[in-house]
Motif scaffolding. Structure first.
Motif, short mmCIF file in Angstrom:
data_model
loop_
_atom_site.label_atom_id
_atom_site.label_comp_id
_atom_site.label_asym_id
_atom_site.label_seq_id
_atom_site.Cartn_x
_atom_site.Cartn_y
_atom_site.Cartn_z
N PHE A 281 0.82 -1.21 0.00
CA PHE A 281 0.00 0.00 0.00
C PHE A 281 0.86 1.27 0.00
O PHE A 281 1.73 1.44 0.82
CB PHE A 281 -0.94 0.04 1.21
N GLN A 282 0.57 2.12 -0.95
CA GLN A 282 1.26 3.39 -1.05
C GLN A 282 0.22 4.49 -1.27
O GLN A 282 -0.84 4.24 -1.85
CB GLN A 282 2.20 3.38 -2.27
N PHE A 283 0.51 5.66 -0.78
CA PHE A 283 -0.37 6.81 -1.05
C PHE A 283 -0.10 7.30 -2.47
O PHE A 283 0.99 7.12 -3.00
CB PHE A 283 -0.09 7.93 -0.05
N SER A 284 -1.10 7.92 -3.07
CA SER A 284 -0.85 8.53 -4.38
C SER A 284 -1.52 9.89 -4.46
O SER A 284 -2.44 10.19 -3.69
CB SER A 284 -1.32 7.62 -5.50
N GLN A 285 -1.01 10.70 -5.37
CA GLN A 285 -1.51 12.06 -5.55
C GLN A 285 -2.53 12.04 -6.69
O GLN A 285 -2.19 11.62 -7.79
CB GLN A 285 -0.33 12.98 -5.91
N LYS B 145 8.72 -0.28 6.96
CA LYS B 145 7.96 -1.50 6.69
C LYS B 145 6.55 -1.43 7.28
O LYS B 145 6.11 -2.33 8.02
CB LYS B 145 8.69 -2.73 7.20
N ILE B 146 5.86 -0.34 6.99
CA ILE B 146 4.50 -0.13 7.52
C ILE B 146 3.53 -1.00 6.70
O ILE B 146 3.57 -0.99 5.48
CB ILE B 146 4.11 1.36 7.44
N SER B 147 2.69 -1.73 7.42
CA SER B 147 1.92 -2.76 6.72
C SER B 147 0.41 -2.53 6.69
O SER B 147 -0.34 -3.44 6.41
CB SER B 147 2.21 -4.12 7.35
N ASP C 130 8.06 6.99 1.32
CA ASP C 130 9.42 6.66 1.79
C ASP C 130 9.36 6.05 3.18
O ASP C 130 10.05 5.07 3.49
CB ASP C 130 10.31 7.92 1.84
N ALA C 131 8.53 6.62 4.04
CA ALA C 131 8.40 6.11 5.42
C ALA C 131 7.79 4.71 5.42
O ALA C 131 8.22 3.84 6.18
CB ALA C 131 7.55 7.06 6.26
N ILE C 132 6.81 4.48 4.56
CA ILE C 132 6.17 3.16 4.47
C ILE C 132 7.22 2.10 4.13
O ILE C 132 7.27 1.04 4.75
CB ILE C 132 5.03 3.18 3.42
N THR C 133 8.07 2.43 3.19
CA THR C 133 9.12 1.49 2.78
C THR C 133 10.16 1.33 3.88
O THR C 133 10.47 0.21 4.30
CB THR C 133 9.80 1.99 1.49
#
Ligand code: MN
Length: 236
Positions: A39-43, A85-87, A79-82
């Protein structure tokens, strides 16, 4: 949607494998971790041109706000998610666990979501008093549109420092409130809670080029941009 489908596929595959082979606890290797936690945020794409909200929001402010500030929030949360390792699997889960996030993940996830929302609840030639269900809900909660507008304006002007003013629906009750920084009412750490119907960015970066210190003029003019159809869609 593509990432969600892929993640679901990976999960389903893991379940299927475990069920078929009756294997003991599955150790996820690094490669699987990346796939599961995709999961990643997008603009979102801006729904109008940079100059569409002139004269109330000038084109240069809009361009810098979208391409620099908002883009940076999205990049930084991803970047923080990666790195961390935020799940969490969705924005909803992310905010429901905001109190457990690092400041970088929390602040930038709010910045990413809040601006996607902000762009959508504005349009050229918007404003006026809302009609239909949302108009009735506002009249019911605040007495009249004018009273609602007055209270929301006061809240937006009164936010000390950087933050947002919101109209939220908390279990059928409409409320006005504000949050500091890039917090939002979906965060478990937020005092104000509910589903956002309207949000107004009162960070100086949202208005300083055109209005300088005159936040009150920015807020007054912003009422000409409110996209009530988008707010109404979120009142369910
Ligand atoms: Mn902003």
């Amino acid at each position: 949607m593509k990432t969600i489908s892929r993640r679901k596929f990976v999960k389903d595959s893991i379940k299927a494998t475990a069920a078929t082979a009756l294997v003991a606890p599955l150790a996820l290797n690094a490669e699987t971790f990346e796939s599961v936690n995709a999961f990643q945020f997008s603009q979102i794409q801006l729904p109008y041109g940079y100059n569409a909200l002139e004269p109330h929001i000038d084109a240069m402010t809009m361009e810098i706000h979208y391409t620099k500030h908002h883009a940076a929030y999205v990049k930084n949360v991803n970047d923080a998610i990666t790195a961390e390792k935020i799940s969490y699997e969705s924005e909803k889960d992310f905010f429901a666990n905001a109190s457990k996030l690092s400041p970088k993940a929390k602040n930038n996830s709010g910045g990413a979501w809040n601006h996607n929302f902000f762009w959508q609840i504005m349009k050229a030639n918007g404003g006026g008093a809302p009609s239909g269900k949302i108009g009735d809900a506002i009249n019911g909660a605040f007495g009249s549109f004018e009273k609602f507008k007055e209270e929301f304006t006061k809240t937006a002007i009164g936010r000390f420092g950087s933050g947002w003013a919101w109209l939220v629906n908390e279990n059928g009750k409409l409320k006005i409130g504000s949050t500091a920084n890039q917090d939002n009412p979906m965060m478990d750490s937020s005092e104000l809670k509910g589903t956002p119907l309207l949000g107004l960015d009162v960070w100086e970066h949202a208005y300083y080029l055109k209005y300088q210190n005159k936040r009150n003029e920015y807020v007054a003019n912003w009422w000409n941009l409110v996209n009530w159809d988008e707010a109404a869609k979120r009142l369910v």
